[in-house]
Design a protein around this motif. Structure first.
Motif, PDB file in Angstrom:
ATOM      1  N   SER A   1      54.243 -10.949  -1.372  1.00  0.00           N
ATOM      2  CA  SER A   1      54.152 -12.220  -0.649  1.00  0.00           C
ATOM      3  C   SER A   1      54.177 -12.004   0.854  1.00  0.00           C
ATOM      4  O   SER A   1      53.410 -12.612   1.602  1.00  0.00           O
ATOM      5  N   ARG A   2      55.083 -11.136   1.304  1.00  0.00           N
ATOM      6  CA  ARG A   2      55.146 -10.853   2.742  1.00  0.00           C
ATOM      7  C   ARG A   2      53.848 -10.220   3.235  1.00  0.00           C
ATOM      8  O   ARG A   2      53.358 -10.540   4.318  1.00  0.00           O
ATOM      9  N   ASN A   3      53.299  -9.308   2.424  1.00  0.00           N
ATOM     10  CA  ASN A   3      52.033  -8.685   2.793  1.00  0.00           C
ATOM     11  C   ASN A   3      50.917  -9.713   2.907  1.00  0.00           C
ATOM     12  O   ASN A   3      50.114  -9.677   3.846  1.00  0.00           O
ATOM     13  N   GLY A   4      50.860 -10.632   1.944  1.00  0.00           N
ATOM     14  CA  GLY A   4      49.841 -11.674   1.997  1.00  0.00           C
ATOM     15  C   GLY A   4      50.006 -12.566   3.207  1.00  0.00           C
ATOM     16  O   GLY A   4      49.021 -12.954   3.858  1.00  0.00           O
ATOM     17  N   ASP A   5      51.245 -12.889   3.525  1.00  0.00           N
ATOM     18  CA  ASP A   5      51.538 -13.753   4.669  1.00  0.00           C
ATOM     19  C   ASP A   5      51.151 -13.063   5.988  1.00  0.00           C
ATOM     20  O   ASP A   5      50.483 -13.656   6.840  1.00  0.00           O
ATOM     21  N   VAL A   6      51.564 -11.813   6.135  1.00  0.00           N
ATOM     22  CA  VAL A   6      51.267 -11.069   7.362  1.00  0.00           C
ATOM     23  C   VAL A   6      49.762 -10.872   7.526  1.00  0.00           C
ATOM     24  O   VAL A   6      49.215 -11.022   8.630  1.00  0.00           O
ATOM     25  N   THR A   7      49.091 -10.544   6.418  1.00  0.00           N
ATOM     26  CA  THR A   7      47.638 -10.358   6.485  1.00  0.00           C
ATOM     27  C   THR A   7      46.947 -11.648   6.899  1.00  0.00           C
ATOM     28  O   THR A   7      45.988 -11.633   7.683  1.00  0.00           O
ATOM     29  N   ALA A   8      47.420 -12.776   6.369  1.00  0.00           N
ATOM     30  CA  ALA A   8      46.818 -14.061   6.722  1.00  0.00           C
ATOM     31  C   ALA A   8      46.997 -14.366   8.207  1.00  0.00           C
ATOM     32  O   ALA A   8      46.072 -14.844   8.866  1.00  0.00           O
ATOM     33  N   VAL A   9      48.188 -14.097   8.739  1.00  0.00           N
ATOM     34  CA  VAL A   9      48.435 -14.335  10.159  1.00  0.00           C
ATOM     35  C   VAL A   9      47.471 -13.512  11.008  1.00  0.00           C
ATOM     36  O   VAL A   9      46.877 -14.009  11.969  1.00  0.00           O
ATOM     37  N   ARG A  10      47.307 -12.252  10.648  1.00  0.00           N
ATOM     38  CA  ARG A  10      46.385 -11.388  11.397  1.00  0.00           C
ATOM     39  C   ARG A  10      44.950 -11.885  11.281  1.00  0.00           C
ATOM     40  O   ARG A  10      44.185 -11.858  12.250  1.00  0.00           O
ATOM     41  N   GLU A  11      44.595 -12.351  10.111  1.00  0.00           N
ATOM     42  CA  GLU A  11      43.230 -12.835   9.908  1.00  0.00           C
ATOM     43  C   GLU A  11      42.983 -14.118  10.704  1.00  0.00           C
ATOM     44  O   GLU A  11      41.896 -14.318  11.266  1.00  0.00           O
ATOM     45  N   ILE A  12      43.975 -14.983  10.748  1.00  0.00           N
ATOM     46  CA  ILE A  12      43.864 -16.215  11.538  1.00  0.00           C
ATOM     47  C   ILE A  12      43.688 -15.881  13.017  1.00  0.00           C
ATOM     48  O   ILE A  12      42.845 -16.450  13.709  1.00  0.00           O
ATOM     49  N   GLN A  13      44.480 -14.950  13.490  1.00  0.00           N
ATOM     50  CA  GLN A  13      44.373 -14.536  14.891  1.00  0.00           C
ATOM     51  C   GLN A  13      43.009 -13.926  15.184  1.00  0.00           C
ATOM     52  O   GLN A  13      42.406 -14.187  16.235  1.00  0.00           O
TER      53      GLN A  13
ATOM     54  N   ALA B   1      43.708 -22.842  15.131  1.00  0.00           N
ATOM     55  CA  ALA B   1      44.644 -22.941  14.011  1.00  0.00           C
ATOM     56  C   ALA B   1      45.644 -24.057  14.236  1.00  0.00           C
ATOM     57  O   ALA B   1      46.120 -24.286  15.347  1.00  0.00           O
ATOM     58  N   SER B   2      45.986 -24.751  13.167  1.00  0.00           N
ATOM     59  CA  SER B   2      47.003 -25.788  13.240  1.00  0.00           C
ATOM     60  C   SER B   2      48.358 -25.171  13.580  1.00  0.00           C
ATOM     61  O   SER B   2      48.695 -24.082  13.097  1.00  0.00           O
ATOM     62  N   PRO B   3      49.155 -25.850  14.402  1.00  0.00           N
ATOM     63  CA  PRO B   3      50.500 -25.341  14.727  1.00  0.00           C
ATOM     64  C   PRO B   3      51.361 -25.149  13.488  1.00  0.00           C
ATOM     65  O   PRO B   3      52.302 -24.347  13.495  1.00  0.00           O
ATOM     66  N   VAL B   4      51.043 -25.887  12.410  1.00  0.00           N
ATOM     67  CA  VAL B   4      51.823 -25.765  11.176  1.00  0.00           C
ATOM     68  C   VAL B   4      51.773 -24.344  10.632  1.00  0.00           C
ATOM     69  O   VAL B   4      52.715 -23.875   9.992  1.00  0.00           O
ATOM     70  N   SER B   5      50.673 -23.657  10.919  1.00  0.00           N
ATOM     71  CA  SER B   5      50.517 -22.309  10.372  1.00  0.00           C
ATOM     72  C   SER B   5      51.515 -21.328  10.950  1.00  0.00           C
ATOM     73  O   SER B   5      51.679 -20.231  10.422  1.00  0.00           O
ATOM     74  N   ARG B   6      52.191 -21.700  12.039  1.00  0.00           N
ATOM     75  CA  ARG B   6      53.171 -20.795  12.634  1.00  0.00           C
ATOM     76  C   ARG B   6      54.571 -20.969  12.040  1.00  0.00           C
ATOM     77  O   ARG B   6      55.490 -20.240  12.381  1.00  0.00           O
ATOM     78  N   ILE B   7      54.730 -21.938  11.150  1.00  0.00           N
ATOM     79  CA  ILE B   7      56.024 -22.138  10.497  1.00  0.00           C
ATOM     80  C   ILE B   7      56.190 -21.072   9.411  1.00  0.00           C
ATOM     81  O   ILE B   7      55.307 -20.888   8.578  1.00  0.00           O
ATOM     82  N   PRO B   8      57.281 -20.342   9.389  1.00  0.00           N
ATOM     83  CA  PRO B   8      57.444 -19.248   8.416  1.00  0.00           C
ATOM     84  C   PRO B   8      57.721 -19.745   6.998  1.00  0.00           C
ATOM     85  O   PRO B   8      57.909 -20.929   6.754  1.00  0.00           O
ATOM     86  N   SER B   9      57.753 -18.782   6.067  1.00  0.00           N
ATOM     87  CA  SER B   9      58.176 -18.990   4.672  1.00  0.00           C
ATOM     88  C   SER B   9      57.236 -19.888   3.882  1.00  0.00           C
ATOM     89  O   SER B   9      57.680 -20.685   3.056  1.00  0.00           O
TER      90      SER B   9
ATOM     91  N   LYS C   1      46.792 -17.482   0.814  1.00  0.00           N
ATOM     92  CA  LYS C   1      46.046 -18.747   0.773  1.00  0.00           C
ATOM     93  C   LYS C   1      46.863 -19.888   1.375  1.00  0.00           C
ATOM     94  O   LYS C   1      46.331 -20.741   2.103  1.00  0.00           O
ATOM     95  N   ALA C   2      48.167 -19.911   1.109  1.00  0.00           N
ATOM     96  CA  ALA C   2      49.023 -20.968   1.649  1.00  0.00           C
ATOM     97  C   ALA C   2      49.056 -20.930   3.169  1.00  0.00           C
ATOM     98  O   ALA C   2      48.991 -21.964   3.849  1.00  0.00           O
ATOM     99  N   ARG C   3      49.160 -19.733   3.731  1.00  0.00           N
ATOM    100  CA  ARG C   3      49.190 -19.599   5.187  1.00  0.00           C
ATOM    101  C   ARG C   3      47.840 -20.009   5.787  1.00  0.00           C
ATOM    102  O   ARG C   3      47.785 -20.683   6.815  1.00  0.00           O
ATOM    103  N   MET C   4      46.759 -19.609   5.144  1.00  0.00           N
ATOM    104  CA  MET C   4      45.431 -19.955   5.652  1.00  0.00           C
ATOM    105  C   MET C   4      45.205 -21.470   5.605  1.00  0.00           C
ATOM    106  O   MET C   4      44.675 -22.060   6.555  1.00  0.00           O
TER     107      MET C   4
END
Length: 384
Positions: A85-97, A108-116, A226-229
């Protein structure tokens, strides 16, 4: 100006390593039961006075290993899923950036910066994996029954039939000990079996656990990703291009998926087609057990889609790979039979079988150009 963005590749190595770390716990337990049972049966063959307590000792061994693994199942499952899950989350953040750097049209929506974003989904997946692994651990206890039958009842029944001695290459009437060794050899070469997945496929212990953990970590990775994206405002996705697709996955590479389902779309002057929802693609075979595909964002005019056409050459390459896996399993099975042999003759027979299978592997690799994966031929799957 928009820059082209390539699709991400398959599951990161850290996720695969985590799955391997869980699998090795079960593989080690399986080897302990197989070799330990062999020692118990050898002792009973050499000392008939031990036969009355044979089943009790086999049961105690398998029960102890099962109980020890069961005590770790929850921790193993939770840890593996959390890493994925952490890997998916981190990868999504990098992909968004990366997407933000590629085009000014995406903010990107500011909501995407909320963790967990992954906590709830990963907990449910961890529960499912815990149940699967607990069932696998409990199945180990049934090996006592299989081992006892192989050493006694099955052996006695086979003992009245001729048996072929492949060491002397002669046909002779089998003694009871020979028959017991033959039944035991067949049992140990298969390992601990009796696992059936939702599609009705049969697995042995190590293959089943590896499949279950890889599938769960893939689910956790993709759900978190997918959730982070989606929180960032991304609603269009495409499967990664792994370079090793099968005929179930290949049709989805280069396709756009969205929760809105099949549609022809024009967005920001770019025309494209949404082929299906993620759920529909999964129902058609995408993300099957042991699949290495992940989802990545699709942004029209930025993402470069790479399609895969399944050809006769791909089909042959797939069959060659499956043949390699079959030989890997057979080599491990022969090594298991060698490690758990009841007699010196049977140990020599198993060693000969190992060499024969290794020669077949070398010939297969020479003919196909595939790379040898020696770790897959080891009893511990090279995960020590």
């Amino acid at each position: 100006m928009a820059q082209t963005q390539q699709q991400q590749e398959s599951l990161p190595s850290t996720v695969s390593a985590t799955a391997a770390a869980v699998t090795v716990v079960f593989v080690a337990g399986e080897q302990e039961v197989l070799t330990g049972s062999a020692a118990i049966i050898r002792a009973a063959i050499n000392d008939p006075a031990q036969v009355p307590g044979l089943y009790a000792r086999l049961w105690e061994l398998s029960q102890g290993v099962s109980r020890r693994i069961l005590s770790r199942v929850r921790t193993l499952s939770t840890g593996a899923v959390q890493v994925a899950s952490r890997n998916g989350d981190v990868t999504a953040v990098r992909e968004i950036q990366a997407l933000q750097r590629s085009t000014e049209r995406f903010i990107a929506s500011p909501v995407s910066r909320i963790p967990s974003h992954h906590v709830q989904s990963s907990a449910a997946i961890a529960n499912d994996l815990t149940a699967s692994l607990a069932g696998a651990a409990q199945r180990i206890t049934r090996f006592a029954n299989d081992a006892y039958r192989a050493a006694t009842v099955n052996g006695a029944l086979v003992g009245i039939n001729p048996a072929r001695d492949i060491i002397r290459d002669a046909t002779a009437r089998a003694t009871l000990v020979d028959a017991q060794a033959q039944a035991w050899r067949e049992l140990t070469s298969r390992g601990i079996t009796g696992f059936t997945d939702s599609a009705g496929r049969q697995w042995n212990l190590s293959s089943y656990v590896e499949m279950a953990v890889r599938t769960a970590t893939q689910r956790a990775y993709n759900a978190s990703h997918k959730a982070r994206m989606e929180a960032a405002g991304i609603t269009l996705f495409t499967p990664s291009t792994t370079g090793r697709p099968c005929k179930l996955c290949a049709p989805w590479e280069g396709k756009v998926l969205s929760d809105q389902g099949e549609a022809d779309v024009v967005q920001d002057g770019h025309r494209f087609r949404i082929s299906a929802t993620v759920e529909q693609a999964m129902a058609a075979g995408l993300f099957h057990p042991n699949c290495e595909h992940t989802l990545t964002a699709f942004f029209p005019g930025v993402t470069v889609l790479r399609t895969t056409e399944w050809t006769d050459r791909d089909e042959q390459a797939f069959k060659d790979t499956q043949r390699q896996r079959t030989l890997e399993r057979a080599i491990r099975g022969a090594k298991q039979a060698q490690a758990a042999a009841l007699t010196d003759l049977d140990r020599a027979r198993a060693a000969r079988r190992v060499r024969e299978l290794q020669a077949r592997m070398r010939n297969h690799l020479a003919a196909t150009g595939l790379n040898r994966r020696s770790r897959r031929e080891q009893l511990d799957l090279g995960n020590k």
